[in-house]
Write an enzyme that holds these catalytic residues in place. Structure first.
Site, mmCIF file in Angstrom:
data_model
loop_
_atom_site.group_PDB
_atom_site.id
_atom_site.type_symbol
_atom_site.label_atom_id
_atom_site.label_comp_id
_atom_site.label_asym_id
_atom_site.label_seq_id
_atom_site.Cartn_x
_atom_site.Cartn_y
_atom_site.Cartn_z
ATOM 1 N N HIS A 1 -8.370 1.630 -0.905
ATOM 2 C CA HIS A 1 -8.224 0.721 -2.056
ATOM 3 C C HIS A 1 -9.561 0.209 -2.566
ATOM 4 C CE1 HIS A 1 -3.939 0.967 -1.574
ATOM 5 N NE2 HIS A 1 -4.051 0.614 -0.313
ATOM 6 N N SER B 1 0.837 -1.199 0.000
ATOM 7 C CA SER B 1 0.000 0.000 0.000
ATOM 8 C C SER B 1 0.875 1.254 0.000
ATOM 9 C CB SER B 1 -0.964 -0.044 1.189
ATOM 10 O OG SER B 1 -1.893 1.011 1.131
#
Length: 323
Positions: A206, A103
């Site tokens: 996300h 991430s």
């Protein structure tokens, strides 16, 4: 942590070193304090603080858990820690064979491999953090870890609830994300043999809920001049090695709204024959996943500067193709 299985073939011809950068949630109060005893690290943090518009040294030493949990603070802190530690670790030494970040850790990876300069990476992550925080305020959303269960059944239950499998971290470790109501649907009818853990995050990262942040980052990315990575650099989107800096930057932007396929990154590390994994500070999360999924691979958690000599020895032992 340093797990070095006995009897492992340490010949340089078969050694492959991976350096990993952790994502949001890995931060803990005071985790930067020990690095500030070094004048060079302190000066670099001061420069990065100016770019981020945050006092990173203060936040990484004195701020409490609730403060550094905030998206617009946690993300710049994590990238700053990784960049500072990597610069001290790798200066004048071997180049890692492969680099990957989870991430927000992808931005750290971009800085380590030269796709972005440290100041460009900080400008990007500061914009990312603010954009994701703003997107999270549009509607109540969150994330929930689904631990255990049959993978197909877990994914089906997540989809049935209207949620997104925002993080796939390998067998038995999938994170669902979406609205609070959708998470309630999943909690009311969880997959068989699975345990649900509500995560302390203020948004559905996300997922489609982050699209406003994607638009903001597209504007910033147009002003940057990325370079091709200096070594193998894996993408969260599909675990592929990306050798074009412009393409990796494009993926950094779109990844904010797309699921993290860390399971595919693990597959890539396995296929590359990685023998050693070093995680940058705050370390422990990704080596924990690697311990369960990359059997027999040596692991090193770098968290404090007094570990640097041992960490450099670990790098020298495992850096193969680029040694």
């Amino acid at each position: 942590m340093s797990d070095c299985p006995s009897g492992r073939d340490s010949r340089k011809s078969s050694a492959v070193l991976a350096i990993l950068a952790p994502g949001q949630g890995a931060q803990t109060p005071g985790f930067l304090a020990s690095w500030l005893t070094d004048d060079t690290a302190r000066a670099q943090l001061q420069t990065l603080s100016g770019v981020a518009g945050l006092d990173l040294a203060q936040l990484g030493t004195d701020a409490d858990a609730d403060t550094i949990r905030q998206t617009d603070i946690a993300q710049p802190l994590l990238v700053a820690a990784g960049v500072v530690a990597a610069e001290r670790l790798l200066a004048g030494g071997p180049t890692p064979d492969v680099v990957a970040g989870h991430s927000v850790g992808e931005i750290t990876a971009a800085a380590i491999t030269g796709v972005l300069t440290p100041t460009e990476a900080m400008a990007f992550v500061a914009t990312r953090g603010r954009g994701m925080a703003a997107a999270s305020n549009v509607r109540p959303t969150s994330m929930m870890a689904v631990v255990g269960g049959n993978a197909d059944e877990v994914l089906a239950a997540i989809e049935a609830a209207g949620l997104t499998a925002a993080n796939n971290n390998g067998p038995g470790q999938i994170v669902a994300a979406g609205t609070v109501e959708e998470l309630g649907v999943l909690a009311a009818d969880p997959p068989a043999r699975a345990r649900l853990i509500q995560l302390s995050v203020a948004g559905a990262f996300h997922t489609v809920h982050m699209q406003p942040a994607v638009a903001t980052l597209e504007q910033l990315a147009a002003t940057l001049s990325p370079h091709d990575p200096s070594t193998v650099l894996l993408s969260n989107a599909d675990g592929r090695a990306i050798d074009n800096g412009t393409e990796f930057l494009r993926r950094l932007v779109s990844q904010v709204g797309n699921p993290v396929r860390w399971d595919l990154c693990l597959d890539a590390l396995r296929d590359l024959g990685v023998t050693g994994v070093l995680e940058l500070p705050p370390a422990g999360t990704l080596t924990g996943i690697a311990k369960r999924n990359l059997k027999g691979v040596a692991l090193f958690n770098l968290n404090t500067p007094d570990q640097l000599d041992d960490a450099r020895a670990f790098v020298a032992e495992h850096a193969g193709a680029h040694a």
